[in-house]
Design an enzyme around this catalytic site. Structure first.
Site, PDB file in Angstrom:
ATOM      1  N   SER A 119       0.829  -0.990   0.168  1.00  0.00           N
ATOM      2  CA  SER A 119      -0.182  -0.162  -0.061  1.00  0.00           C
ATOM      3  C   SER A 119       0.889   1.424  -0.246  1.00  0.00           C
ATOM      4  CB  SER A 119      -1.110  -0.130   1.245  1.00  0.00           C
ATOM      5  OG  SER A 119      -2.057  -0.815   1.166  1.00  0.00           O
ATOM      6  N   HIS A 140      -0.818  -2.276  -7.360  1.00  0.00           N
ATOM      7  CA  HIS A 140      -0.947  -2.302  -6.653  1.00  0.00           C
ATOM      8  C   HIS A 140      -2.429  -2.054  -6.097  1.00  0.00           C
ATOM      9  CE1 HIS A 140      -2.388   1.347  -3.016  1.00  0.00           C
ATOM     10  NE2 HIS A 140      -2.662   0.348  -1.846  1.00  0.00           N
ATOM     11  N   GLU A 152      -2.959   0.651  -9.504  1.00  0.00           N
ATOM     12  CA  GLU A 152      -1.904   1.271  -9.459  1.00  0.00           C
ATOM     13  C   GLU A 152      -0.660   1.010  -9.638  1.00  0.00           C
ATOM     14  OE1 GLU A 152      -1.389   4.878  -6.811  1.00  0.00           O
ATOM     15  OE2 GLU A 152      -1.559   3.518  -5.560  1.00  0.00           O
ATOM     16  N   ASN A 190      -2.908   6.443  -1.133  1.00  0.00           N
ATOM     17  CA  ASN A 190      -2.674   6.257   0.145  1.00  0.00           C
ATOM     18  C   ASN A 190      -1.844   7.750   0.493  1.00  0.00           C
ATOM     19  OD1 ASN A 190      -4.351   4.096   1.352  1.00  0.00           O
ATOM     20  ND2 ASN A 190      -2.021   2.912  -0.113  1.00  0.00           N
TER      21      ASN A 190
HETATM   22  N1  CAA Z   1     -15.512  -9.378  -1.818  1.00  0.00           N
HETATM   23  C1  CAA Z   1     -15.862  -8.980  -3.312  1.00  0.00           C
HETATM   24  N2  CAA Z   1     -17.341  -8.102  -3.578  1.00  0.00           N
HETATM   25  C2  CAA Z   1     -18.181  -7.683  -2.680  1.00  0.00           C
HETATM   26  C3  CAA Z   1     -17.611  -7.436  -1.258  1.00  0.00           C
HETATM   27  C4  CAA Z   1     -15.656  -8.163  -0.700  1.00  0.00           C
HETATM   28  N3  CAA Z   1     -15.035  -7.792   0.626  1.00  0.00           N
HETATM   29  N4  CAA Z   1     -18.371  -6.417  -0.492  1.00  0.00           N
HETATM   30  C5  CAA Z   1     -19.088  -6.212  -1.508  1.00  0.00           C
HETATM   31  N5  CAA Z   1     -18.650  -7.327  -2.405  1.00  0.00           N
HETATM   32  C6  CAA Z   1     -19.422  -6.747  -4.130  1.00  0.00           C
HETATM   33  C7  CAA Z   1     -21.155  -7.351  -3.965  1.00  0.00           C
HETATM   34  O1  CAA Z   1     -20.738  -8.530  -3.721  1.00  0.00           O
HETATM   35  C8  CAA Z   1     -22.327  -6.749  -4.824  1.00  0.00           C
HETATM   36  O2  CAA Z   1     -21.965  -7.636  -5.552  1.00  0.00           O
HETATM   37  P1  CAA Z   1     -23.131  -8.428  -6.651  1.00  0.00           P
HETATM   38  O3  CAA Z   1     -24.059  -7.080  -6.192  1.00  0.00           O
HETATM   39  O4  CAA Z   1     -22.744  -8.095  -7.588  1.00  0.00           O
HETATM   40  O5  CAA Z   1     -23.431  -9.643  -6.134  1.00  0.00           O
HETATM   41  C9  CAA Z   1     -21.813  -5.130  -4.906  1.00  0.00           C
HETATM   42  O6  CAA Z   1     -19.625  -5.381  -4.338  1.00  0.00           O
HETATM   43  C10 CAA Z   1     -22.501  -4.410  -4.215  1.00  0.00           C
HETATM   44  O7  CAA Z   1     -21.962  -4.811  -2.630  1.00  0.00           O
HETATM   45  P2  CAA Z   1     -23.125  -4.173  -1.668  1.00  0.00           P
HETATM   46  O8  CAA Z   1     -24.201  -3.981  -1.814  1.00  0.00           O
HETATM   47  O9  CAA Z   1     -23.322  -5.477  -0.246  1.00  0.00           O
HETATM   48  O10 CAA Z   1     -22.617  -2.942  -0.641  1.00  0.00           O
HETATM   49  P3  CAA Z   1     -22.359  -1.200  -1.368  1.00  0.00           P
HETATM   50  O11 CAA Z   1     -23.261  -0.916  -2.644  1.00  0.00           O
HETATM   51  O12 CAA Z   1     -22.458  -0.787  -0.193  1.00  0.00           O
HETATM   52  O13 CAA Z   1     -20.580  -1.929  -2.335  1.00  0.00           O
HETATM   53  C11 CAA Z   1     -18.780  -1.604  -1.748  1.00  0.00           C
HETATM   54  C12 CAA Z   1     -19.726  -1.879  -1.471  1.00  0.00           C
HETATM   55  C13 CAA Z   1     -18.145  -1.930  -2.859  1.00  0.00           C
HETATM   56  C14 CAA Z   1     -17.783  -1.831  -0.890  1.00  0.00           C
HETATM   57  C15 CAA Z   1     -18.642  -0.064  -1.155  1.00  0.00           C
HETATM   58  O14 CAA Z   1     -19.150   0.515   0.045  1.00  0.00           O
HETATM   59  C16 CAA Z   1     -17.586   0.922  -1.686  1.00  0.00           C
HETATM   60  O15 CAA Z   1     -16.845   0.725  -2.650  1.00  0.00           O
HETATM   61  N6  CAA Z   1     -16.769   0.970  -0.347  1.00  0.00           N
HETATM   62  C17 CAA Z   1     -15.421   1.487  -0.732  1.00  0.00           C
HETATM   63  C18 CAA Z   1     -14.177   0.799  -0.747  1.00  0.00           C
HETATM   64  C19 CAA Z   1     -12.729   1.873  -0.889  1.00  0.00           C
HETATM   65  O16 CAA Z   1     -12.873   3.202  -1.011  1.00  0.00           O
HETATM   66  N7  CAA Z   1     -12.035   0.553  -1.744  1.00  0.00           N
HETATM   67  C20 CAA Z   1     -10.715   1.143  -1.383  1.00  0.00           C
HETATM   68  C21 CAA Z   1     -10.135   1.058   0.165  1.00  0.00           C
HETATM   69  S1  CAA Z   1      -8.020   1.565  -0.468  1.00  0.00           S
HETATM   70  C22 CAA Z   1      -7.604   0.291  -0.711  1.00  0.00           C
HETATM   71  O17 CAA Z   1      -7.799  -0.561  -1.189  1.00  0.00           O
HETATM   72  C23 CAA Z   1      -5.828   0.756  -0.701  1.00  0.00           C
HETATM   73  C24 CAA Z   1      -5.483   0.398   0.390  1.00  0.00           C
HETATM   74  O18 CAA Z   1      -4.724   0.438  -0.138  1.00  0.00           O
HETATM   75  C25 CAA Z   1      -5.618   0.760   1.589  1.00  0.00           C
HETATM   76  P1  NAD Z   2      -4.219  -9.964   5.292  1.00  0.00           P
HETATM   77  O1  NAD Z   2      -4.027  -9.226   7.213  1.00  0.00           O
HETATM   78  O2  NAD Z   2      -5.565  -9.860   5.673  1.00  0.00           O
HETATM   79  O3  NAD Z   2      -3.113 -10.688   5.249  1.00  0.00           O
HETATM   80  C1  NAD Z   2      -2.402 -11.067   4.973  1.00  0.00           C
HETATM   81  C2  NAD Z   2      -1.627 -12.783   4.994  1.00  0.00           C
HETATM   82  O4  NAD Z   2      -0.369 -12.639   4.561  1.00  0.00           O
HETATM   83  C3  NAD Z   2      -1.956 -13.220   6.119  1.00  0.00           C
HETATM   84  O5  NAD Z   2      -3.433 -14.516   5.802  1.00  0.00           O
HETATM   85  C4  NAD Z   2      -1.057 -13.726   6.671  1.00  0.00           C
HETATM   86  O6  NAD Z   2      -0.994 -15.353   7.227  1.00  0.00           O
HETATM   87  C5  NAD Z   2      -0.014 -14.086   5.266  1.00  0.00           C
HETATM   88  N1  NAD Z   2       1.397 -13.722   5.408  1.00  0.00           N
HETATM   89  C6  NAD Z   2       2.475 -12.696   6.341  1.00  0.00           C
HETATM   90  N2  NAD Z   2       3.518 -13.705   6.521  1.00  0.00           N
HETATM   91  C7  NAD Z   2       3.108 -14.057   5.394  1.00  0.00           C
HETATM   92  C8  NAD Z   2       4.295 -15.134   4.858  1.00  0.00           C
HETATM   93  N3  NAD Z   2       5.948 -14.922   4.958  1.00  0.00           N
HETATM   94  N4  NAD Z   2       4.650 -15.341   3.462  1.00  0.00           N
HETATM   95  C9  NAD Z   2       3.247 -16.208   3.361  1.00  0.00           C
HETATM   96  N5  NAD Z   2       2.170 -15.491   3.655  1.00  0.00           N
HETATM   97  C10 NAD Z   2       2.415 -14.328   4.605  1.00  0.00           C
HETATM   98  O7  NAD Z   2      -3.911  -7.941   4.688  1.00  0.00           O
HETATM   99  P2  NAD Z   2      -4.752  -7.560   3.114  1.00  0.00           P
HETATM  100  O8  NAD Z   2      -5.114  -6.684   4.278  1.00  0.00           O
HETATM  101  O9  NAD Z   2      -4.679  -8.438   2.553  1.00  0.00           O
HETATM  102  O10 NAD Z   2      -2.225  -7.020   2.537  1.00  0.00           O
HETATM  103  C11 NAD Z   2      -1.780  -7.654   2.116  1.00  0.00           C
HETATM  104  C12 NAD Z   2      -1.410  -6.749   2.038  1.00  0.00           C
HETATM  105  O11 NAD Z   2      -1.863  -5.304   0.944  1.00  0.00           O
HETATM  106  C13 NAD Z   2      -0.357  -5.107   2.674  1.00  0.00           C
HETATM  107  O12 NAD Z   2       0.843  -4.803   1.677  1.00  0.00           O
HETATM  108  C14 NAD Z   2      -1.534  -4.258   2.631  1.00  0.00           C
HETATM  109  O13 NAD Z   2      -0.927  -2.979   2.724  1.00  0.00           O
HETATM  110  C15 NAD Z   2      -1.981  -4.267   1.188  1.00  0.00           C
HETATM  111  N6  NAD Z   2      -3.068  -3.377   0.837  1.00  0.00           N
HETATM  112  C16 NAD Z   2      -4.188  -3.723   2.028  1.00  0.00           C
HETATM  113  C17 NAD Z   2      -5.363  -3.357   1.659  1.00  0.00           C
HETATM  114  C18 NAD Z   2      -6.321  -2.740   2.349  1.00  0.00           C
HETATM  115  O14 NAD Z   2      -8.072  -2.472   2.151  1.00  0.00           O
HETATM  116  N7  NAD Z   2      -6.629  -4.294   2.924  1.00  0.00           N
HETATM  117  C19 NAD Z   2      -5.880  -2.071   0.749  1.00  0.00           C
HETATM  118  C20 NAD Z   2      -4.222  -2.332  -0.277  1.00  0.00           C
HETATM  119  C21 NAD Z   2      -2.822  -3.101  -0.519  1.00  0.00           C
END
Ligand code: CAA
Ligand code: NAD
Length: 283
Positions: A119, A140, A152, A190
């Site tokens: 991330s 990403h 990304e 991020n």
């Molecule tokens: N995995 C797979 N599919 C999922 C899911 C999950 N965890 N959660 C929901 N879905 C699917 C559902 O199956 C549904 O599809 P169908 O209708 O075709 O079955 C669809 O998404 C919509 O789901 P819901 O109607 O239950 O719920 P919603 O309309 O509220 O949408 C959401 C759910 C798509 C998660 C929406 O709330 C959303 O867009 N949230 C924001 C997500 C976001 O910002 N993501 C980026 C996070 S940051 C990141 O990823 C980067 C990082 O490095 C941290």
């Molecule tokens: P998570 O905690 O759900 O899963 C991580 C998994 O990796 C666990 O099942 C753990 O057992 C496994 N693991 C740890 N060390 C390992 C190793 N040495 N070999 C094999 N498996 C190992 O974490 P996550 O949320 O899926 O995040 C995973 C990566 O993706 C991180 O780098 C995170 O920053 C990135 N990411 C996360 C998100 C998010 O929304 N959570 C979004 C984009 C990117």
């Protein structure tokens, strides 16, 4: 380069979703985790989502069977020995990622591309820890992977044009929209998203409003699909904290300091949805 066999390392919420979209695009995918329990959970999640897709008429039974035949599950990293592309999605820790990349460097064929779903961590540093830095890249995906369109693609300073072109083509094959990003802390996604989430946590920490009300403001006032605290719980509070630490250290600017309340929750093991408790409680 033609990419046919793929391994995804880490079967958590990201890895399982990544493996699913590769199988959906017709590739042979091995999902790896060091924990059998995590692997079983990842497999169950994929099967459940495919079942739902069939029930909703978005996928035929035949296509689902075909996909499941393309997917295998293993705790043995040595099975990466015939893979053309590996995507690492383990915990957001440089130490753990470098350890995985150095093992992959020994195991995979010389032509294989090694990608990370990090991330925020520097891809350049991960690349430098291998003997093939030109074949290391950031891929990403966003959470939930099967739903979100963005990937990304982050170029380390050493990433070759060929590696970039292959990964971009692959992202398009997965029906995602790739965006090219240079290797700076938090990339684009991020660097913008996480300070907003951190600020939302400060708002709760300072008693300005409850988590429910902070989320209501951003959902109803700004049309965000999830409020920032629900989103933080969804991402994982440990991951949010790691990302804020990378931004803080990488830019050396106090505007990125992680909120003490975020640290406290992570210390308590309140990691959000995946641990059953974060800003909200999950049954
Ligand atoms: N995995 C797979 N599919 C999922 C899911 C999950 N965890 N959660 C929901 N879905 C699917 C559902 O199956 C549904 O599809 P169908 O209708 O075709 O079955 C669809 O998404 C919509 O789901 P819901 O109607 O239950 O719920 P919603 O309309 O509220 O949408 C959401 C759910 C798509 C998660 C929406 O709330 C959303 O867009 N949230 C924001 C997500 C976001 O910002 N993501 C980026 C996070 S940051 C990141 O990823 C980067 C990082 O490095 C941290
Ligand atoms: P998570 O905690 O759900 O899963 C991580 C998994 O990796 C666990 O099942 C753990 O057992 C496994 N693991 C740890 N060390 C390992 C190793 N040495 N070999 C094999 N498996 C190992 O974490 P996550 O949320 O899926 O995040 C995973 C990566 O993706 C991180 O780098 C995170 O920053 C990135 N990411 C996360 C998100 C998010 O929304 N959570 C979004 C984009 C990117």
């Amino acid at each position: 380069m033609s990419i046919n066999k793929v391994m995804v390392i880490g079967a958590g919420q990201m890895g399982a979703g990544i493996a699913q979209v590769f199988a959906q695009a017709g590739l042979h995918v091995k999902l790896n985790d060091r924990e059998q329990e995590a692997l079983d959970k990842g497999q169950a999640g994929i099967e459940k989502r495919l079942e739902r897709a069939v029930e909703k008429g978005r996928m035929t039974d035949v296509k689902r069977e075909e996909m499941l035949e393309h997917l295998t599950f293993t705790t043995d990293l040595q099975e990466a020995s015939d893979c053309d592309l590996v995507i690492e999605a383990v915990v957001e820790s440089m130490k753990v990622k470098i350890d995985v990349f150095q093992q992959l460097d020994e195991i995979t064929p010389p032509h294989a591309i090694l990608a990370t779903n990090t991330s925020s961590l520097p891809i350049t540093e991960i690349a430098a820890a291998t003997k093939r830095p030109d074949q290391v890249i950031g891929m990403h995906f966003m959470n939930p992977v099967p739903v979100m369109k963005l990937v990304e693609i982050i170029r380390a300073i050493q990433t070759s044009d060929d590696t970039y072109a292959s990964v971009r083509e692959m992202a398009e094959k997965l029906q995602k929209t790739p965006v090219e990003v240079e290797d700076f802390p938090g990339f684009v996604s991020n660097r913008i998203l996480m300070p907003m989430i951190n600020e939302a946590i400060y708002t709760v920490h300072e008693g300005v409003a409850s988590p429910e009300d902070v989320d209501a403001v951003m959902k109803l006032g700004m049309n965000h699909p999830m409020g920032p605290l629900t989103l933080a719980d969804f991402i994982g509070l440990d991951t949010c904290l790691y990302i804020m630490e990378v931004l803080h250290e990488g830019f050396g600017d106090s505007k990125y300091r992680p909120c003490p309340l975020l640290r406290k929750y992570v210390k308590a093991g309140w990691l959000g949805k995946k641990s059953g408790r974060g800003f909200y409680i999950y049954e």
